[in-house]
Design a protein around this motif. Structure first.
Motif, PDB file in Angstrom:
ATOM      1  N   ARG A 239       0.841  -1.208   0.000  1.00  0.00           N
ATOM      2  CA  ARG A 239       0.000   0.000   0.000  1.00  0.00           C
ATOM      3  C   ARG A 239       0.873   1.254   0.000  1.00  0.00           C
ATOM      4  O   ARG A 239       1.947   1.272   0.608  1.00  0.00           O
ATOM      5  N   PRO A 240       0.410   2.320  -0.659  1.00  0.00           N
ATOM      6  CA  PRO A 240       1.187   3.571  -0.655  1.00  0.00           C
ATOM      7  C   PRO A 240       1.254   4.160   0.746  1.00  0.00           C
ATOM      8  O   PRO A 240       0.371   3.944   1.584  1.00  0.00           O
ATOM      9  N   LEU A 241       2.290   4.909   0.980  1.00  0.00           N
ATOM     10  CA  LEU A 241       2.436   5.578   2.267  1.00  0.00           C
ATOM     11  C   LEU A 241       1.434   6.712   2.381  1.00  0.00           C
ATOM     12  O   LEU A 241       1.054   7.329   1.387  1.00  0.00           O
ATOM     13  N   GLY A 242       0.995   6.995   3.591  1.00  0.00           N
ATOM     14  CA  GLY A 242       0.089   8.112   3.808  1.00  0.00           C
ATOM     15  C   GLY A 242       0.816   9.440   3.704  1.00  0.00           C
ATOM     16  O   GLY A 242       2.042   9.505   3.524  1.00  0.00           O
ATOM     17  N   LYS A 243       0.054  10.526   3.814  1.00  0.00           N
ATOM     18  CA  LYS A 243       0.642  11.864   3.715  1.00  0.00           C
ATOM     19  C   LYS A 243       1.645  12.132   4.833  1.00  0.00           C
ATOM     20  O   LYS A 243       2.557  12.945   4.677  1.00  0.00           O
ATOM     21  N   ASP A 244       1.465  11.441   5.964  1.00  0.00           N
ATOM     22  CA  ASP A 244       2.376  11.645   7.085  1.00  0.00           C
ATOM     23  C   ASP A 244       3.624  10.780   6.997  1.00  0.00           C
ATOM     24  O   ASP A 244       4.472  10.805   7.889  1.00  0.00           O
ATOM     25  N   GLY A 245       3.747   9.985   5.926  1.00  0.00           N
ATOM     26  CA  GLY A 245       4.921   9.135   5.759  1.00  0.00           C
ATOM     27  C   GLY A 245       4.822   7.792   6.419  1.00  0.00           C
ATOM     28  O   GLY A 245       5.747   6.981   6.327  1.00  0.00           O
ATOM     29  N   PHE A 246       3.705   7.492   7.077  1.00  0.00           N
ATOM     30  CA  PHE A 246       3.500   6.212   7.725  1.00  0.00           C
ATOM     31  C   PHE A 246       2.643   5.311   6.830  1.00  0.00           C
ATOM     32  O   PHE A 246       1.946   5.792   5.936  1.00  0.00           O
ATOM     33  N   PRO A 247       2.690   3.972   7.088  1.00  0.00           N
ATOM     34  CA  PRO A 247       1.855   3.059   6.290  1.00  0.00           C
ATOM     35  C   PRO A 247       0.382   3.443   6.343  1.00  0.00           C
ATOM     36  O   PRO A 247      -0.117   3.916   7.369  1.00  0.00           O
ATOM     37  N   ALA A 248      -0.313   3.236   5.221  1.00  0.00           N
ATOM     38  CA  ALA A 248      -1.703   3.678   5.093  1.00  0.00           C
ATOM     39  C   ALA A 248      -2.688   2.763   5.799  1.00  0.00           C
ATOM     40  O   ALA A 248      -3.866   3.092   5.895  1.00  0.00           O
ATOM     41  N   GLY A 249      -2.239   1.599   6.271  1.00  0.00           N
ATOM     42  CA  GLY A 249      -3.148   0.707   6.968  1.00  0.00           C
ATOM     43  C   GLY A 249      -3.325  -0.602   6.230  1.00  0.00           C
ATOM     44  O   GLY A 249      -2.720  -0.851   5.178  1.00  0.00           O
ATOM     45  N   PRO A 250      -4.158  -1.504   6.763  1.00  0.00           N
ATOM     46  CA  PRO A 250      -4.322  -2.831   6.148  1.00  0.00           C
ATOM     47  C   PRO A 250      -5.115  -2.757   4.846  1.00  0.00           C
ATOM     48  O   PRO A 250      -5.805  -1.783   4.562  1.00  0.00           O
ATOM     49  N   TRP A 251      -5.004  -3.835   4.085  1.00  0.00           N
ATOM     50  CA  TRP A 251      -5.795  -3.970   2.861  1.00  0.00           C
ATOM     51  C   TRP A 251      -7.230  -4.358   3.211  1.00  0.00           C
ATOM     52  O   TRP A 251      -7.465  -5.085   4.167  1.00  0.00           O
ATOM     53  N   THR A 252      -8.166  -3.868   2.419  1.00  0.00           N
ATOM     54  CA  THR A 252      -9.543  -4.357   2.432  1.00  0.00           C
ATOM     55  C   THR A 252      -9.818  -5.005   1.085  1.00  0.00           C
ATOM     56  O   THR A 252      -9.091  -4.750   0.112  1.00  0.00           O
ATOM     57  N   PRO A 253     -10.830  -5.856   0.981  1.00  0.00           N
ATOM     58  CA  PRO A 253     -11.111  -6.469  -0.328  1.00  0.00           C
ATOM     59  C   PRO A 253     -11.330  -5.436  -1.428  1.00  0.00           C
ATOM     60  O   PRO A 253     -10.869  -5.625  -2.558  1.00  0.00           O
ATOM     61  N   GLU A 254     -12.019  -4.332  -1.090  1.00  0.00           N
ATOM     62  CA  GLU A 254     -12.299  -3.320  -2.106  1.00  0.00           C
ATOM     63  C   GLU A 254     -11.023  -2.640  -2.584  1.00  0.00           C
ATOM     64  O   GLU A 254     -10.806  -2.446  -3.787  1.00  0.00           O
ATOM     65  N   LEU A 255     -10.154  -2.261  -1.623  1.00  0.00           N
ATOM     66  CA  LEU A 255      -8.918  -1.577  -1.997  1.00  0.00           C
ATOM     67  C   LEU A 255      -7.994  -2.484  -2.804  1.00  0.00           C
ATOM     68  O   LEU A 255      -7.386  -2.052  -3.798  1.00  0.00           O
ATOM     69  N   LEU A 256      -7.885  -3.748  -2.401  1.00  0.00           N
ATOM     70  CA  LEU A 256      -6.993  -4.661  -3.106  1.00  0.00           C
ATOM     71  C   LEU A 256      -7.518  -4.974  -4.502  1.00  0.00           C
ATOM     72  O   LEU A 256      -6.738  -5.041  -5.467  1.00  0.00           O
ATOM     73  N   ALA A 257      -8.821  -5.153  -4.629  1.00  0.00           N
ATOM     74  CA  ALA A 257      -9.407  -5.415  -5.957  1.00  0.00           C
ATOM     75  C   ALA A 257      -9.168  -4.237  -6.887  1.00  0.00           C
ATOM     76  O   ALA A 257      -8.835  -4.406  -8.073  1.00  0.00           O
ATOM     77  N   GLU A 258      -9.320  -3.041  -6.362  1.00  0.00           N
ATOM     78  CA  GLU A 258      -9.097  -1.852  -7.186  1.00  0.00           C
ATOM     79  C   GLU A 258      -7.632  -1.711  -7.559  1.00  0.00           C
ATOM     80  O   GLU A 258      -7.298  -1.335  -8.694  1.00  0.00           O
ATOM     81  N   ALA A 259      -6.737  -2.024  -6.631  1.00  0.00           N
ATOM     82  CA  ALA A 259      -5.304  -1.928  -6.919  1.00  0.00           C
ATOM     83  C   ALA A 259      -4.897  -2.898  -8.021  1.00  0.00           C
ATOM     84  O   ALA A 259      -4.132  -2.544  -8.926  1.00  0.00           O
ATOM     85  N   ILE A 260      -5.408  -4.121  -7.975  1.00  0.00           N
ATOM     86  CA  ILE A 260      -5.069  -5.116  -9.009  1.00  0.00           C
ATOM     87  C   ILE A 260      -5.674  -4.723 -10.347  1.00  0.00           C
ATOM     88  O   ILE A 260      -5.038  -4.849 -11.400  1.00  0.00           O
ATOM     89  N   SER A 261      -6.901  -4.227 -10.331  1.00  0.00           N
ATOM     90  CA  SER A 261      -7.577  -3.871 -11.583  1.00  0.00           C
ATOM     91  C   SER A 261      -6.921  -2.688 -12.266  1.00  0.00           C
ATOM     92  O   SER A 261      -7.074  -2.513 -13.482  1.00  0.00           O
TER      93      SER A 261
END
Length: 537
Positions: free
Chosen positions: A32-54
């Protein structure tokens, strides 16, 4: 560890199966891309991962949300070989070496999962032992859901993504070939033209009560031939080109080559923010401009006879029933109005998308206004100029669409025998005098109102772009020329049928507008002027 602005975790190689491995990586948000604060953006959800692959460029098919949901659930489903490749791209953060390592790790983990499941089947059921291992392996390796599973478990981890008219409408312009939408519009009016030819209303005249014989055939109707065969396809082509350029090239570049998935997410949110506008336009175009107008202008006059509307191909069955019957006219006009209202819905969708592009570019410029880099300001000015050129082209075509609609409506009330003879007669009356061909019978003209709405809507988008993006010195000079042409076109539209010789002013505006479609910045004029100045000196 980070790669390409994303959280990267190396393959653990701990001998775990796919479910165990995927569960840890999804919880950590690997890839996952880093957030604006430079920290990890958090865990994957099915929706986010499906969109990233697509949204992987080389993945033209994408992945179904239900398939990704199965990876998150405790079930007997693994992952297919094709999807291992795309998941490795995500976990490898688009790094070739890391992607290759993750592809091997995911393949090994899937093999271990298949082996475990076969052992569970052998231990738990005697029937399962009769099934060949290869068949069971194919079943477990296939990460697609069966119809029964889809019906039984629609979404165990969250609600299924709701229908979005804004996203569906935007997809007409950004998904697939740029030729799809213009070709579909052209094909629709071509089919109506063939149907009118079969019914015999492609070229028909009728004698009006004042003795004027008018041409009212479908193929002679300018607001159907020119609008749907020429202007609307060109409008859709220009909108598609501009929106695709902004979404895929310009926006990520201005954001500092940020991850394309993140840029696409922000664009999707911008489109979704105008959701109410899409629904409002849909209801107006389909319900009022389509259904209500068809009932009031065509259906009721055809069923009852008469009506204070000028006779055209849609009401020809009233005055010449030997050419087309009332039932045939009802069916043909119904199809035509359905086609028309859907096309004009997409027209207004194009205007909303143009507004969204302008607003997004302006917001990016405002956010980066404190950046002193000359190169960035130059890039922003170049992007603004290119966007305004595309907006100008679309504005010209929108006004031309409204102009042709008003011309056809005014012709039906005039004394001209056909629209060409009417315009030529108007030009000659300005030079040589004679009868004013604009004198005719007073009818209700709803097309005047609808064409005026098109002009207003189109000009609002152009004016908004001028205000938001016209601040740069590189943009101001071409923008004045564009604005002058737009003003001349609007004046020509407003003065249609207002005085003898209106067609001369209209013709000058149309010629300049046509040139502007090929050279929207009028750069060749400027270049030729500079050339003359240099030659004199």
């Amino acid at each position: 560890m980070f790669k390409n602005g994303k959280l990267f975790l190396p393959p653990p190689r701990d001998g775990g199966d796919f479910k165990e491995l995927f569960k840890r990586l999804a919880a950590a948000g690997a890839g996952r891309p880093l957030g604006k604060d430079g920290f990890p953006a958090g865990p994957w959800t099915p929706e986010l991962l499906a969109e990233a692959i697509s949204q992987i460029d080389s993945n033209r098919i994408g992945v179904d949300l239900r398939t990704v949901q199965l990876w998150f659930q405790e079930n007997e489903k693994g992952i297919s070989t094709a999807n291992i490749r795309w998941l490795a791209r995500v976990f490898g953060c688009d790094d070739p070496v890391a992607t290759s390592e993750w592809q091997m790790e995911l393949s090994a983990a899937q093999s271990r999962l298949s082996t475990k499941r076969r052992e569970w089947k052998r231990a738990g059921s005697g029937v399962a032992r009769e099934i060949p291992d290869t068949a069971r392996a194919a079943t477990f390796d296939d990460d697609s859901a069966s119809p029964a599973e889809l019906k039984r478990d629609t979404d165990a981890k969250g609600p299924r993504r709701r229908f979005s008219l804004a996203r569906k409408s935007e997809a007409f312009f950004t998904h697939g070939s740029p030729l799809n939408l213009p070709a579909s519009v052209f094909a629709g009016v071509t089919a109506l033209g063939f149907l009118s030819y079969i019914m015999g209303i492609h070229s028909v005249t009728y004698g009006r009560a004042d003795g004027v014989v008018k041409q009212v055939g479908f193929l002679w109707t300018a607001n159907w031939t020119f609008v749907f065969m020429v202007f609307l396809p060109l409008f859709f082509a220009f909108v598609t080109e501009l929106v695709t350029f902004w979404k895929d090239e310009c926006r990520p570049k201005l954001l500092g080559n940020r991850n394309k998935m993140e840029s696409d997410d922000a664009w999707a949110r911008s489109v979704e923010a105008s959701s109410y506008s899409y629904w409002a336009v849909f209801l107006i175009c389909v319900l009022f401009a389509g259904l209500v107008q068809w009932i009031g202008v065509s259906l009721i006059p055809l069923m009852k006879g008469g009506g204070n509307y000028a006779t055209d191909w849609g009401s020809l069955a009233i005055v010449r029933p030997e050419v087309i019957s009332v039932p045939q006219a009802v069916v043909f006009t119904g199809l035509a109005y359905l086609y028309m209202c859907l096309c004009f819905y997409l027209f207004f969708v194009g205007l909303i998308l143009l507004y969204t592009v302008i607003h997004s570019l302006w917001r990016i410029g405002e956010a980066a206004s404190n950046r002193p880099e000359v190169d960035y300001q130059h890039e922003h000015n170049e992007a603004s100029l290119r966007v305004m050129r595309g907006i100008f082209r679309c504005t010209v075509l929108g006004i031309l669409i409204a102009t042709v609609m008003k011309l056809q409506s005014a012709y039906l009330t005039s004394r001209g025998e056909n629209i060409v003879a009417w315009l030529v007669g108007d030009m000659s009356s300005a030079f040589y005098g004679g009868n004013d061909v604009s004198e005719g019978i007073a009818y209700r003209m709803p097309t005047h109102y609808s064409s005026f709405l098109i002009v207003i809507s189109t000009c609002v988008v152009f004016v908004y772009g001028t205000i938001r993006l016209g601040g740069g010195s590189r943009v101001q000079v071409p923008l004045w020329k564009m604005s002058a042409v737009v003003a001349l076109l609007v004046a020509g539209y407003l003065l249609i049928d207002a005085f003898a010789g209106f067609s001369i002013l209209l013709g000058v505006g149309v010629l300049l507008a046509t040139y502007g479609l090929f050279d929207p910045g009028f750069r060749r004029w400027r270049a030729s002027g500079l050339g003359k100045n240099h030659s004199v000196s």
